[in-house]
Design a protein around this motif. Structure first.
Motif, mmCIF file in Angstrom:
data_model
loop_
_atom_site.group_PDB
_atom_site.id
_atom_site.type_symbol
_atom_site.label_atom_id
_atom_site.label_comp_id
_atom_site.label_asym_id
_atom_site.label_seq_id
_atom_site.Cartn_x
_atom_site.Cartn_y
_atom_site.Cartn_z
ATOM 1 N N GLU A 77 0.823 -1.214 0.000
ATOM 2 C CA GLU A 77 0.000 0.000 0.000
ATOM 3 C C GLU A 77 0.864 1.275 0.000
ATOM 4 O O GLU A 77 0.739 2.098 -0.906
ATOM 5 C CB GLU A 77 -0.980 -0.021 1.177
ATOM 6 N N GLU A 96 -4.685 4.330 -0.924
ATOM 7 C CA GLU A 96 -3.620 3.362 -0.610
ATOM 8 C C GLU A 96 -3.092 3.641 0.794
ATOM 9 O O GLU A 96 -2.774 2.713 1.554
ATOM 10 C CB GLU A 96 -2.487 3.405 -1.640
ATOM 11 N N HIS A 128 -5.480 2.017 3.027
ATOM 12 C CA HIS A 128 -5.281 0.564 3.049
ATOM 13 C C HIS A 128 -4.142 0.192 3.995
ATOM 14 O O HIS A 128 -4.181 -0.837 4.655
ATOM 15 C CB HIS A 128 -4.984 0.041 1.642
ATOM 16 N N GLU A 169 -10.858 -0.229 -4.119
ATOM 17 C CA GLU A 169 -10.006 -0.741 -5.197
ATOM 18 C C GLU A 169 -10.670 -0.595 -6.565
ATOM 19 O O GLU A 169 -10.003 -0.367 -7.576
ATOM 20 C CB GLU A 169 -9.676 -2.221 -4.931
#
Ligand SMILES: [Fe+2]
Ligand SMILES: [Fe+2]
Length: 475
Positions: free
Chosen positions: A122, A152, A155, A242
């Motif tokens: 990530e 990201e 994440h 995503e």
């Protein structure tokens, strides 16, 4: 459960304020994260106001809220899908047992490794993309890049939450290490190969978000099946984010193709030199970028035969893509799968135990999904009345992981000699010349509604805003 608490310093829907020790530990990690974002996040973007979506709930409908945000002030938080009542493990040796709400001791090391490996990708992609904002082809694209980057980052938060909450001290150490490794660093690189490659230009970025974020989708789908319920719930929500990343890639490449086809039709030529001279990216160059990103990305699935893959599955840690929709016994003992190897100078199929081939199973599912998007790109070319077609290379092409690594294999699957490889390499993979040409096209376009000459505008804007909306405000 699905309401997100934005009153806390760390937005979350996991009742973080009921676990003071955990909350404190994460609040200590938070400034280190922000420091990392400042050092390694999008370059020179600190004061930009970006039209971003932020998660406000985990309901499938309406989880996102749009508004202008300065990125360092983005509300990164911890969002898990709601728990499913009485969820049971649905594959492997523990099939039928209740899903785990805590980490089983016997699987602790493997689970931690799975979470760290996912978590490492990530921040890696943020690092790989950090210079791209300087050369965005439009404000629309700049905004999309930053949206991918902040998500990201989120994440990473998702994986760090699991490490802190479920793995105690070594989890906290792993969370620190996730901020210390650097993409492409000689001494302390990111864990997986593709995440140490450079993403030097926007064509690479679109290919990366199409192919490599799609690897993310398949890994997350496999983890969303996990018997470790917090991991399954976290990855389910990550998958909703995503989808946008892959959209950025698919539509980005599609718009590049669109523009190229316009130029080819205007000039009535397929001569790469003339197309390049007109400021567009010729289709053979796009094919070479595709070949590179596809082959590097399919290595991410790991070796074609792997005892770890068998252990992860049998232990109930990592399922197959859409495990729940499959009608076999979900144990897979005694079943076989075909993998490729080189024998007597050519590729041959070999039957191996399916449990050991689960990396290959996931890779093949991924390849099917990837090809579908490439066909959608081909329809753009077809609609323009041009005969060229893009094609994913053979899965044995340019591999560095597994039994095919160490062989030279052409995009059509022929095993070739070192000499033949060397003679064709620049026709099959992105060459220095290609990179230099694409780099020469890059330059920031910062007027609302304006687009660089090598890419067509999108059909619609983000969140139903017009294409010429000021998606980023510079201050
Ligand atoms: Fe991600
Ligand atoms: Fe992603």
């Amino acid at each position: 459960m699905s309401a997100i608490n934005y009153g806390d310093r760390i937005p979350n829907n996991v009742n973080l304020n009921e676990d003071r020790a955990l909350q404190r530990a994460l609040e200590q990690w938070q400034p280190n994260y922000l420091q990392w974002w400042g050092d390694m996040g999008p370059e020179g973007s600190k004061d930009f106001e970006v039209y971003l979506r932020t998660a406000v709930s985990v309901d499938p409908q309406g989880w996102a809220q749009f508004g202008y945000v300065r990125m360092p002030e983005y509300r990164w938080g911890i969002f898990l899908n709601p728990a499913e009542q009485n969820r049971r493990i649905h594959f492997g040796d523990h099939l039928g047992e209740p899903a785990w709400q805590e980490v089983p001791g016997e699987h602790r090391a493997n689970l931690r490794r799975i979470i760290v490996t996912q978590g490492d990708t990530e921040p890696a992609s943020v690092e790989q993309q950090r210079h791209l904002g300087l050369t965005a082809p439009s404000l629309y694209d700049l905004r999309n890049l930053f949206q991918v980057n902040v998500e990201e980052g989120r994440h990473l938060w998702a994986m760090v939450y699991l490490l802190h909450r479920y793995f105690g001290r070594d989890g906290r150490e792993e969370a620190e290490a996730l901020l210390e490794r650097r993409s492409g660093d000689q001494d302390n690189p990111r864990i997986l190969g593709a995440f140490n490659e450079r993403t030097p230009d926007w064509l690479s970025f679109f290919m990366f978000t199409y192919f490599t974020d799609r690897d993310g989708k398949f890994q997350l789908c496999a983890l969303a099946e996990s018997g470790f319920d917090p991991l399954a719930r976290t990855t389910r929500f990550m998958l909703t984010e995503e989808a946008h990343h892959m959209f950025v890639g698919e539509s980005g490449v599609s718009r590049v193709i669109q523009r190229t086809c316009e130029v080819m039709n205007q000039l009535k030529t397929d001569d790469p030199a003339r197309i390049r001279a007109a400021g567009a990216i010729d289709l053979p160059t796009l094919q070479r970028y595709l070949n590179f990103h596809f082959s590097v990305t399919i290595d991410l699935f790991g070796a074609d035969q792997s005892s770890n893959a068998a252990i992860f599955y049998s232990a109930g840690l990592k399922g197959r893509f859409e495990e729940g929709k499959r009608s076999d016994d979900h144990h897979l003992r005694g079943q076989t799968y075909r993998i490729l190897e080189v024998a007597e100078g050519r590729l041959v199929e070999k039957e191996v135990p399916m449990l050991n081939a689960l990396n290959e199973v996931l890779r093949d599912d991924y390849i099917k999904d990837s090809i579908a998007g490439v066909e959608r790109w081909n329809r753009v070319i077809e609609k323009a009345g041009l005969p060229f077609r893009l094609k994913t290379p053979h899965k044995a092409f340019n591999r560095r992981i597994g039994s095919l690594a160490g062989f030279r294999i052409a995009p059509d699957g022929r095993v070739v000699s070192e000499q033949e490889w060397a003679a064709h390499r620049d026709g099959w993979l992105v060459s220095e010349g290609d990179r230099a040409f694409v780099a020469s096209l890059m330059g920031r376009v910062a007027e609302p509604g304006q687009f660089a000459a090598w890419i067509a505008p999108p059909v619609v804007g983000i969140n139903r805003q017009p294409v010429d909306f000021a998606y980023v405000r510079f201050n």
